[in-house]
Each structure stands twice: as structure tokens, then as C-alpha cells.
Design an enzyme around this catalytic site. Structure first.
Site, PDB file in Angstrom:
ATOM      1  N   ARG A  65       0.838  -1.211   0.000  1.00 22.82           N
ATOM      2  CA  ARG A  65       0.000   0.000   0.000  1.00 22.82           C
ATOM      3  C   ARG A  65       0.873   1.261   0.000  1.00 22.82           C
ATOM      4  NH1 ARG A  65      -4.157   0.300   4.857  1.00 22.82           N
ATOM      5  NH2 ARG A  65      -5.360  -1.129   3.565  1.00 22.82           N
ATOM      6  N   LYS A  79      -7.849   4.225  28.780  1.00 19.32           N
ATOM      7  CA  LYS A  79      -6.825   5.118  29.348  1.00 19.32           C
ATOM      8  C   LYS A  79      -6.951   5.157  30.872  1.00 19.32           C
ATOM      9  CE  LYS A  79      -6.431   7.862  25.156  1.00 19.32           C
ATOM     10  NZ  LYS A  79      -7.035   8.933  24.366  1.00 19.32           N
ATOM     11  N   GLU A 136     -12.435   8.981  13.846  1.00 15.35           N
ATOM     12  CA  GLU A 136     -12.307   7.853  12.921  1.00 15.35           C
ATOM     13  C   GLU A 136     -13.603   7.709  12.117  1.00 15.35           C
ATOM     14  OE1 GLU A 136      -9.630   5.905  12.611  1.00 15.35           O
ATOM     15  OE2 GLU A 136      -8.554   6.975  14.171  1.00 15.35           O
ATOM     16  N   GLY A 195     -10.752  15.200  10.289  1.00 12.75           N
ATOM     17  CA  GLY A 195      -9.798  14.133  10.599  1.00 12.75           C
ATOM     18  C   GLY A 195      -9.578  13.962  12.096  1.00 12.75           C
ATOM     19  N   ASP A 223     -12.355   4.266  24.512  1.00 17.40           N
ATOM     20  CA  ASP A 223     -10.986   4.794  24.489  1.00 17.40           C
ATOM     21  C   ASP A 223     -10.648   5.441  25.845  1.00 17.40           C
ATOM     22  OD1 ASP A 223      -8.595   6.011  22.737  1.00 17.40           O
ATOM     23  OD2 ASP A 223      -9.468   7.653  23.892  1.00 17.40           O
TER      24      ASP A 223
HETATM   25  N1  LIG Z   1      -3.641   8.542  16.063  1.00 12.35           N
HETATM   26  C1  LIG Z   1      -3.256   9.173  17.180  1.00 12.35           C
HETATM   27  O1  LIG Z   1      -3.236  10.406  17.237  1.00 12.35           O
HETATM   28  C2  LIG Z   1      -2.849   8.384  18.386  1.00 12.35           C
HETATM   29  C3  LIG Z   1      -2.497   9.040  19.585  1.00 12.35           C
HETATM   30  C4  LIG Z   1      -2.068   8.283  20.676  1.00 12.35           C
HETATM   31  C5  LIG Z   1      -1.996   6.899  20.583  1.00 12.35           C
HETATM   32  N2  LIG Z   1      -2.362   6.296  19.412  1.00 12.35           N
HETATM   33  C6  LIG Z   1      -2.254   4.837  19.339  1.00 12.35           C
HETATM   34  O2  LIG Z   1      -1.263   4.499  18.378  1.00 12.35           O
HETATM   35  C7  LIG Z   1      -1.611   3.253  17.766  1.00 12.35           C
HETATM   36  C8  LIG Z   1      -1.639   3.430  16.247  1.00 12.35           C
HETATM   37  O3  LIG Z   1      -2.604   4.392  15.892  1.00 12.35           O
HETATM   38  P1  LIG Z   1      -2.744   4.901  14.366  1.00 12.35           P
HETATM   39  O4  LIG Z   1      -3.722   6.005  14.411  1.00 12.35           O
HETATM   40  O5  LIG Z   1      -1.396   5.124  13.779  1.00 12.35           O
HETATM   41  O6  LIG Z   1      -3.405   3.598  13.673  1.00 12.35           O
HETATM   42  P2  LIG Z   1      -3.476   3.291  12.114  1.00 12.35           P
HETATM   43  O7  LIG Z   1      -3.358   4.531  11.314  1.00 12.35           O
HETATM   44  O8  LIG Z   1      -4.682   2.425  11.918  1.00 12.35           O
HETATM   45  O9  LIG Z   1      -2.165   2.407  11.822  1.00 12.35           O
HETATM   46  C9  LIG Z   1      -2.029   1.080  12.233  1.00 12.35           C
HETATM   47  C10 LIG Z   1      -0.826   0.461  11.530  1.00 12.35           C
HETATM   48  O10 LIG Z   1      -0.639  -0.849  12.029  1.00 12.35           O
HETATM   49  C11 LIG Z   1      -0.631  -1.791  10.952  1.00 12.35           C
HETATM   50  N3  LIG Z   1      -1.319  -3.009  11.413  1.00 12.35           N
HETATM   51  C12 LIG Z   1      -2.496  -3.063  12.083  1.00 12.35           C
HETATM   52  N4  LIG Z   1      -2.808  -4.355  12.349  1.00 12.35           N
HETATM   53  C13 LIG Z   1      -1.797  -5.103  11.849  1.00 12.35           C
HETATM   54  C14 LIG Z   1      -1.535  -6.493  11.797  1.00 12.35           C
HETATM   55  N5  LIG Z   1      -2.395  -7.396  12.302  1.00 12.35           N
HETATM   56  N6  LIG Z   1      -0.381  -6.918  11.226  1.00 12.35           N
HETATM   57  C15 LIG Z   1       0.499  -6.027  10.684  1.00 12.35           C
HETATM   58  N7  LIG Z   1       0.291  -4.678  10.694  1.00 12.35           N
HETATM   59  C16 LIG Z   1      -0.841  -4.238  11.255  1.00 12.35           C
HETATM   60  C17 LIG Z   1      -1.381  -1.137   9.814  1.00 12.35           C
HETATM   61  O11 LIG Z   1      -0.925  -1.672   8.570  1.00 12.35           O
HETATM   62  P3  LIG Z   1      -1.497  -1.158   7.156  1.00 12.35           P
HETATM   63  O12 LIG Z   1      -1.007   0.263   7.037  1.00 12.35           O
HETATM   64  O13 LIG Z   1      -0.890  -2.039   6.128  1.00 12.35           O
HETATM   65  O14 LIG Z   1      -2.990  -1.246   7.269  1.00 12.35           O
HETATM   66  C18 LIG Z   1      -0.988   0.338  10.016  1.00 12.35           C
HETATM   67  O15 LIG Z   1       0.221   0.597   9.375  1.00 12.35           O
HETATM   68  C19 LIG Z   1      -2.954   2.847  18.376  1.00 12.35           C
HETATM   69  O16 LIG Z   1      -2.726   1.983  19.448  1.00 12.35           O
HETATM   70  C20 LIG Z   1      -3.522   4.159  18.872  1.00 12.35           C
HETATM   71  O17 LIG Z   1      -4.418   3.980  19.962  1.00 12.35           O
HETATM   72  C21 LIG Z   1      -2.779   6.991  18.315  1.00 12.35           C
END
Ligand SMILES: NC(=O)c1ccc[n+]([C@@H]2O[C@H](COP(=O)([O-])OP(=O)(O)OC[C@H]3O[C@@H](n4cnc5c(N)ncnc54)[C@H](OP(=O)(O)O)[C@@H]3O)[C@@H](O)[C@H]2O)c1
Length: 427
Positions: free
Chosen positions: A59, A215, A200, A197, A211
Site C-alpha cells: 500500500r 486510558k 475515525e 480528521g 478509548d
Molecule cells: N492517532 C493518534 O493520534 C494516536 C495518539 C495516541 C496513541 N495512538 C495509538 O497508536 C496506535 C496506532 O494508531 P494509528 O492512528 O497510527 O493507527 P493506524 O493509522 O490504523 O495504523 C495502524 C498500523 O498498524 C498496521 N497493522 C495493524 N494491524 C496489523 C496487523 N495485524 N499486522 C500487521 N500490521 C498491522 C497497519 O498496517 P497497514 O497500514 O498495512 O494497514 C498500520 O500501518 C494505536 O494503538 C492508537 O491507539 C494513536
């Protein structure tokens, strides 16, 4: 920090401090690609990414992610490259749990931002980290852009809390802030959050309180209240809050915020997660939009931490500081390394904000009499007369949830007034 320089004889390998940190990245979505991008420029030490685990290696990635990143579906291959540190930003529990445990067993420090993982099995991972003596850092899992967990882990006396109250979900806070400031209904405010954005496409975890509950479980363990599960908590989402509630709450001297609350009790911990009336004088009342905040009650007064609770850059910045700390051996021993006993969670007795609506409502003293018959005493009341509906807002003295529910059922049976109640914080 002081820097000590030592003369080294020629011909020795460079000390670990001066070579790049080898980092394995688990996940390269919103946060992972920001970690990858910032690690090239903003980390306190040079970082080399040995590979990134993703679901779909083919991707296209955000332009910010470094072009030469190697993607894989095989986690074991990444760990076989013996990185200095693993950064886990996959989300959800599996496969994160299995890979993090494997890394810790191999002696590789782990940095994670994943509250779902920590809420579901933080105890087990903390036990593995303690047994293997390997750091497990999670500063970005709560108030991602506000580094306070590590600071307080170094301050055990300050961190002996009796109570914590906060706003830890930026999406819910944005939605309620829009409803308060712009008079939008919840659906319209959610749509706006998604367009920007900030929510989700599937917003259930945010708007239904999951969520925030995860926490809270992380915080309960971190601050030694004990181990608990999301299933133990009273969790209420924000979907049933209406625009009208903000007008009634304002007349009662408050605002409505998405709150987490926990305080030590004789039996364990009293806690809840959900929208609550917050008095205007309360420090949480001024936390608006996507910002997060936590008020921590110590033996000597309240500490307040506030700022960005999420966002790829804020989260990645915190993660990169954890990375350097994890490989430098400077992480406080009690972060992720302490096993806690299970703690009993009860729903607290609190004040309640109640909304009543009907084509015609009974007089205020009739409502007060019926509530009094159920042992509920009113603090303040507010009234609104619309074109075809009358509305009342009630603020009660503290009582248990069962008591308010029985009283509201009696009110509804008597006057068909569609009662709706949320908790109210003390100032
Ligand atoms: N977004 C924020 O602002 C924020 C803030 C604090 C904490 N967090 C935490 O950070 C973490 C990531 O958040 P995010 O927003 O970056 O999520 P995201 O955009 O959905 O990214 C998840 C990543 O993990 C990969 N992935 C998921 N399941 C997988 C599997 N079974 N095997 C291999 N790869 C897998 C996905 O691969 P693909 O790209 O190929 O789909 C993607 O690259 C979460 O735990 C979230 O709670 C996020």
C-alpha cells in the site's frame, strides 16, 4: 543533563551512545509514519529503522514516511534483526501482545502508544518486563502530547494520588465543545470532527467511552490504584447528550465534558467514565476542543496536566523521547515494571444533572417532593419553555446510581417527562 567526555584509546569500537539506534517499527499508519518521518530529523539521537511491520506492504504510504522504509508482514524477521528497540503502534490487542511479549523475552526494550493493549494485558506485559529487566515505556498511551507519566514515575511521593479526574478523549471533547459553543446537535458535531480528521470513520471507541475507559485502566495501574479491566467500569458514551443540555447546564452553573474519574475508597476505587456536568469554576471546564487534561490529587494539593492528547506529530514526538530513554537505560524502574494486585471498582455516589422534557411539566415542588420520597435532594433547578415543549434541568446532591434511576423511573411514570441523567462533578 550533564555530559561527561572520556578520552578513549584509538581502535576501540564506538560506544553504543554514538552509533544510531536500530529501531523496529510495528505499524506505519498515522502515528507510525510520523515516527518514521520525525526519527530522520527530530530525535535526540540518530535512529535507523530496520523495518516496519504492516498488514499491506504494497500500500502507498503518506509522503511524510521515508521512501526507503522496508515493509514486512513477518514480525519475527524484524526481531531477528536484533533492533535496540521496538516501537509498537499497531493498535488493538493481537498481534501486538504476542510480538511485544516476544521482544521483551528477547531483551529488546519496547515503546508503545497502544492503550487497548495496555488495558487488556498491561499486567502480564509489566510482569514480563519486570522479570526480564527490560524497559516497557508507554508515555504516549495517555495524553499523548503531554509527558507526565515518566516524570511522576520518578516522583513516587508526588505520584501517591488519592484521586484523578480528567478529559482524555479529544474527539468527544471536540464534539461536546462544538455543541456548547455552536449549538450543534451531536451528529452534526461528529460529522464536523470526521471532516477535520479528528474522528475515525468508525467513531464508536471514542464516542461510546471505550478509548477513555482504556486510558483510565492504564492510569489506575500506573498510579498504583491497582489492576482492573474495562469491564469493571461504569462507561457512558456521549451520544445521548443534547444541545438543550448545555443551556440547562449553563443555568445551573456548569458545562458538560467527557470525564474520567477515580478515587480511592475503603473497598478499592470508585470510578466512572462518561459525560458529566463540570462546574464553571472547575479547572476542567476550560479544557475545550481536542485538548486533554488530568487533575491529580496529591497529599499537598492538585496537579494539573493539559495539552494535546493525540495527533500524529505530538504522539510521535513523545514516542521518540521514550525510544532514547529506553535504550539509554535511564527509564525509571517502576514504569511498566511493577505488578499490581487486582482492585475492586465501584460506581461512586455523585451529584447528578437531570434533564426532563414534556409538553407540560409539573410544578418544581411536586418534582422535589417525588425525588425527596426517593431520598434525593435538589441543589438547583433551571427551566426552559420552548414552543411546544417545556424542559427542566435539576442538579442533585450526591446519591448512588440505583437511587437516581429508581427516582427517574418514578418521575417518568408520573409525568412522561423522558428523564435523562449524567453525573455532576464537585467544584
Ligand atoms: N492517532 C493518534 O493520534 C494516536 C495518539 C495516541 C496513541 N495512538 C495509538 O497508536 C496506535 C496506532 O494508531 P494509528 O492512528 O497510527 O493507527 P493506524 O493509522 O490504523 O495504523 C495502524 C498500523 O498498524 C498496521 N497493522 C495493524 N494491524 C496489523 C496487523 N495485524 N499486522 C500487521 N500490521 C498491522 C497497519 O498496517 P497497514 O497500514 O498495512 O494497514 C498500520 O500501518 C494505536 O494503538 C492508537 O491507539 C494513536
Amino acid at each position: 543533563m550533564s555530559i561527561v567526555t572520556v578520552d578513549r584509546p584509538r581502535g576501540l569500537a564506538p560506544p553504543v551512545e554514538s552509533r544510531p539506534i536500530d529501531m523496529a517499527l510495528l505499524g506505519c499508519g498515522s502515528v507510525g509514519s510520523a515516527v518514521a518521518a520525525l526519527s530522520a530529523t527530530a530525535a535526540a539521537r540518530p535512529i535507523r529503522i530496520v523495518g516496519a511491520l504492516v498488514r499491506h506492504p504494497e500500500r502507498p504510504r503518506p509522503a511524510a514516511a521515508p521512501a526507503r522504509l522496508q515493509f514486512t508482514r513477518a514480525a519475527a524477521t524484524l526481531l531477528d534483526r536484533r533492533p535496540d528497540v521496538v516501537v509498537e503502534v499497531l493498535g488493538s490487542v493481537e498481534p501486538a501482545r504476542t510480538i511485544v511479549r516476544d521482544a521483551l523475552e528477547r531483551g529488546i526494550p519496547v515503546v508503545t502508544a497502544n492503550k487497548s493493549l495496555l488495558a487488556a494485558c498491561g499486567d502480564e506485559l509489566a510482569e514480563t518486563a519486570a522479570r526480564t529487566g527490560v524497559p516497557l515505556l508507554y508515555e504516549a498511551s495517555v495524553l499523548a502530547g503531554v509527558p507526565f507519566l515518566g516524570a511522576l514515575a520518578r516522583r513516587p511521593h508526588a505520584a501517591a494520588l488519592s484521586r484523578l479526574t480528567g478529559i482524555v478523549n479529544g474527539t468527544s471533547n471536540f464534539i461536546l465543545s462544538r455543541m456548547a459553543a455552536d449549538g450543534e446537535e451531536a451528529d452534526a458535531a461528529l460529522g464536523e470532527a470526521q471532516r477535520r480528521g479528528l474522528a475515525e470513520p468508525d467513531p464508536r471507541s471514542d464516542v461510546d467511552g471505550i478509548d477513555a475507559a482504556e486510558k483510565l485502566i492504564v492510569l489506575l495501574r500506573h498510579f498504583a490504584f491497582g489492576n482492573a479491566s474495562v469491564r469493571d467500569l461504569e462507561i457512558t458514551g456521549i451520544r445521548r447528550v443534547q444541545r438543550l443540555d448545555f443551556a440547562l447546564a449553563a443555568e445551573l452553573g456548569g458545562d458538560i465534558k467527557p470525564v474520567i474519574s477515580a478515587r480511592r475508597s475503603d473497598a478499592g476505587v470508585d470510578a466512572f467514565v462518561g459525560p458529566a456536568l463540570v462546574p464553571q469554576a472547575h479547572p476542567l471546564a476550560r479544557i475545550a476542543g481536542v485538548d486533554n487534561a488530568l487533575q491529580l490529587r496529591t497529599a499537598y494539593g492538585d496537579l494539573m496536566y493539559s495539552g494535546p492528547g493525540a495527533g500524529p506529530v505530538a504522539t510521535a514526538t513523545t514516542i521518540l523521547d521514550d525510544v532514547v530513554e529506553a535504550v539509554s537505560g535511564t527509564a525509571p524502574a517502576n514504569i511498566g515494571g511493577m505488578r499490581r494486585g487486582t482492585v475492586r471498582i465501584d460506581a461512586p455516589a455523585t451529584g447528578w444533572f437531570v434533564r426532563l422534557t414534556a409538553s407540560a411539566l409539573p410544578a418544581g415542588d411536586e418534582i422535589a417532593d417525588l425525588l425527596g420520597a426517593h431520598g434525593i435532594w435538589l441543589r438547583r433547578t433551571a427551566e426552559r419553555q420552548g414552543a411546544d415543549r417545556a424542559a427542566a434541568g435539576l442538579l442533585t446532591h450526591p446519591c448512588a446510581r440505583e437511587r437516581i434511576e429508581r427516582a427517574l423511573a418514578a418521575l417518568d411514570a408520573a409525568w412522561r417527562c423522558e428523564p435523562f441523567a449524567i453525573r455532576a462533578l464537585e467544584s
